[in-house]
Design a protein around this motif. Structure first.
Motif, PDB file in Angstrom:
ATOM      1  N   PRO A  80      36.269  53.625 103.282  1.00  0.00           N
ATOM      2  CA  PRO A  80      37.505  52.914 102.957  1.00  0.00           C
ATOM      3  C   PRO A  80      37.892  53.141 101.495  1.00  0.00           C
ATOM      4  O   PRO A  80      37.029  53.224 100.621  1.00  0.00           O
ATOM      5  CB  PRO A  80      37.155  51.441 103.194  1.00  0.00           C
ATOM      6  CG  PRO A  80      35.939  51.454 104.051  1.00  0.00           C
ATOM      7  CD  PRO A  80      35.209  52.722 103.730  1.00  0.00           C
ATOM      8  N   GLY A  81      39.188  53.251 101.263  1.00  0.00           N
ATOM      9  CA  GLY A  81      39.677  53.400  99.900  1.00  0.00           C
ATOM     10  C   GLY A  81      39.668  54.816  99.371  1.00  0.00           C
ATOM     11  O   GLY A  81      40.103  55.065  98.250  1.00  0.00           O
ATOM     12  N   CYS A  82      39.192  55.764 100.144  1.00  0.00           N
ATOM     13  CA  CYS A  82      39.132  57.164  99.721  1.00  0.00           C
ATOM     14  C   CYS A  82      40.487  57.813 100.018  1.00  0.00           C
ATOM     15  O   CYS A  82      40.845  57.969 101.182  1.00  0.00           O
ATOM     16  CB  CYS A  82      38.012  57.886 100.465  1.00  0.00           C
ATOM     17  SG  CYS A  82      38.077  59.679 100.342  1.00  0.00           S
ATOM     18  N   PRO A  83      41.243  58.215  98.977  1.00  0.00           N
ATOM     19  CA  PRO A  83      42.565  58.794  99.232  1.00  0.00           C
ATOM     20  C   PRO A  83      42.511  60.128  99.973  1.00  0.00           C
ATOM     21  O   PRO A  83      43.410  60.433 100.762  1.00  0.00           O
ATOM     22  CB  PRO A  83      43.164  58.959  97.834  1.00  0.00           C
ATOM     23  CG  PRO A  83      42.004  58.936  96.904  1.00  0.00           C
ATOM     24  CD  PRO A  83      40.945  58.107  97.562  1.00  0.00           C
ATOM     25  N   TRP A  84      41.474  60.913  99.761  1.00  0.00           N
ATOM     26  CA  TRP A  84      41.341  62.191 100.476  1.00  0.00           C
ATOM     27  C   TRP A  84      41.070  61.927 101.952  1.00  0.00           C
ATOM     28  O   TRP A  84      41.575  62.637 102.802  1.00  0.00           O
ATOM     29  CB  TRP A  84      40.237  63.054  99.857  1.00  0.00           C
ATOM     30  CG  TRP A  84      40.570  63.425  98.447  1.00  0.00           C
ATOM     31  CD1 TRP A  84      41.357  64.465  98.023  1.00  0.00           C
ATOM     32  CD2 TRP A  84      40.152  62.733  97.281  1.00  0.00           C
ATOM     33  NE1 TRP A  84      41.445  64.463  96.659  1.00  0.00           N
ATOM     34  CE2 TRP A  84      40.711  63.411  96.166  1.00  0.00           C
ATOM     35  CE3 TRP A  84      39.365  61.608  97.043  1.00  0.00           C
ATOM     36  CZ2 TRP A  84      40.506  63.001  94.854  1.00  0.00           C
ATOM     37  CZ3 TRP A  84      39.162  61.198  95.732  1.00  0.00           C
ATOM     38  CH2 TRP A  84      39.726  61.883  94.665  1.00  0.00           C
ATOM     39  N   CYS A  85      40.273  60.899 102.238  1.00  0.00           N
ATOM     40  CA  CYS A  85      40.005  60.533 103.635  1.00  0.00           C
ATOM     41  C   CYS A  85      41.295  60.117 104.327  1.00  0.00           C
ATOM     42  O   CYS A  85      41.572  60.555 105.457  1.00  0.00           O
ATOM     43  CB  CYS A  85      38.995  59.392 103.704  1.00  0.00           C
ATOM     44  SG  CYS A  85      37.365  59.796 103.041  1.00  0.00           S
ATOM     45  N   THR A  86      42.085  59.289 103.670  1.00  0.00           N
ATOM     46  CA  THR A  86      43.356  58.837 104.232  1.00  0.00           C
ATOM     47  C   THR A  86      44.270  60.021 104.507  1.00  0.00           C
ATOM     48  O   THR A  86      44.884  60.113 105.579  1.00  0.00           O
ATOM     49  CB  THR A  86      44.043  57.848 103.273  1.00  0.00           C
ATOM     50  OG1 THR A  86      43.174  56.729 103.077  1.00  0.00           O
ATOM     51  CG2 THR A  86      45.375  57.368 103.822  1.00  0.00           C
ATOM     52  N   GLU A  87      44.346  60.950 103.564  1.00  0.00           N
ATOM     53  CA  GLU A  87      45.181  62.137 103.721  1.00  0.00           C
ATOM     54  C   GLU A  87      44.727  62.980 104.919  1.00  0.00           C
ATOM     55  O   GLU A  87      45.549  63.432 105.722  1.00  0.00           O
ATOM     56  CB  GLU A  87      45.109  62.972 102.444  1.00  0.00           C
ATOM     57  CG  GLU A  87      45.895  64.254 102.491  1.00  0.00           C
ATOM     58  CD  GLU A  87      45.696  65.114 101.250  1.00  0.00           C
ATOM     59  OE1 GLU A  87      46.699  65.664 100.774  1.00  0.00           O
ATOM     60  OE2 GLU A  87      44.547  65.253 100.778  1.00  0.00           O
ATOM     61  N   VAL A  88      43.421  63.156 105.067  1.00  0.00           N
ATOM     62  CA  VAL A  88      42.884  63.962 106.169  1.00  0.00           C
ATOM     63  C   VAL A  88      43.102  63.260 107.510  1.00  0.00           C
ATOM     64  O   VAL A  88      43.502  63.901 108.485  1.00  0.00           O
ATOM     65  CB  VAL A  88      41.386  64.277 105.925  1.00  0.00           C
ATOM     66  CG1 VAL A  88      40.725  64.827 107.170  1.00  0.00           C
ATOM     67  CG2 VAL A  88      41.240  65.240 104.755  1.00  0.00           C
TER      68      VAL A  88
END
Length: 114
Positions: free
Chosen positions: A39-47
């Motif tokens: 949670p909170g990882c911007p790269w994770c959200t983007e992917v």
């Protein structure tokens, strides 16, 4: 805490179930690629947004709430950073969409238009 997996990309799964045409044909939930996130990882959200918008089904595992997922990710990738993708034994670690697209193409994945 026990293992929690979220299955994403239902559009792709439904295509497979009704005889669709994607590179994910004949996959079951258990054989979907695994995306390790936190949670909170911007790269994770983007992917996650990229995969979902292109109809690519996968299992999502949170390495913060699931210690088994974290251990699996580190064992497979040799590092602790997210996002990490396990595409049937081929690992892409600590990446963004710019690295994901050529990786998916190398795996024979045809991307849907979003």
């Amino acid at each position: 805490m026990g293992e929690v997996q979220i299955v994403r990309g239902i559009r792709a799964l439904r295509r497979c179930e009704i005889g669709g045409f994607s590179s994910l044909d004949h996959m079951t939930t258990a054989t979907l690629p695994i995306l390790y996130v936190k949670p909170g990882c911007p790269w994770c959200t983007e992917v996650v947004e990229f995969l979902t918008s292109h109809g690519i089904a996968y299992r999502e595992r949170n390495v913060i709430t699931d210690i088994t997922a974290r251990a699996d990710m580190v064992k497979k990738s040799g590092q602790p950073k997210v996002p990490t993708l396990d595409w049937h034994g081929k690992i892409l670690a600590d990446f963004g969409v710019a690295e994901l697209v050529p990786f998916l193409h190398a795996q024979g994945v045809e991307l849907e238009e979003s």
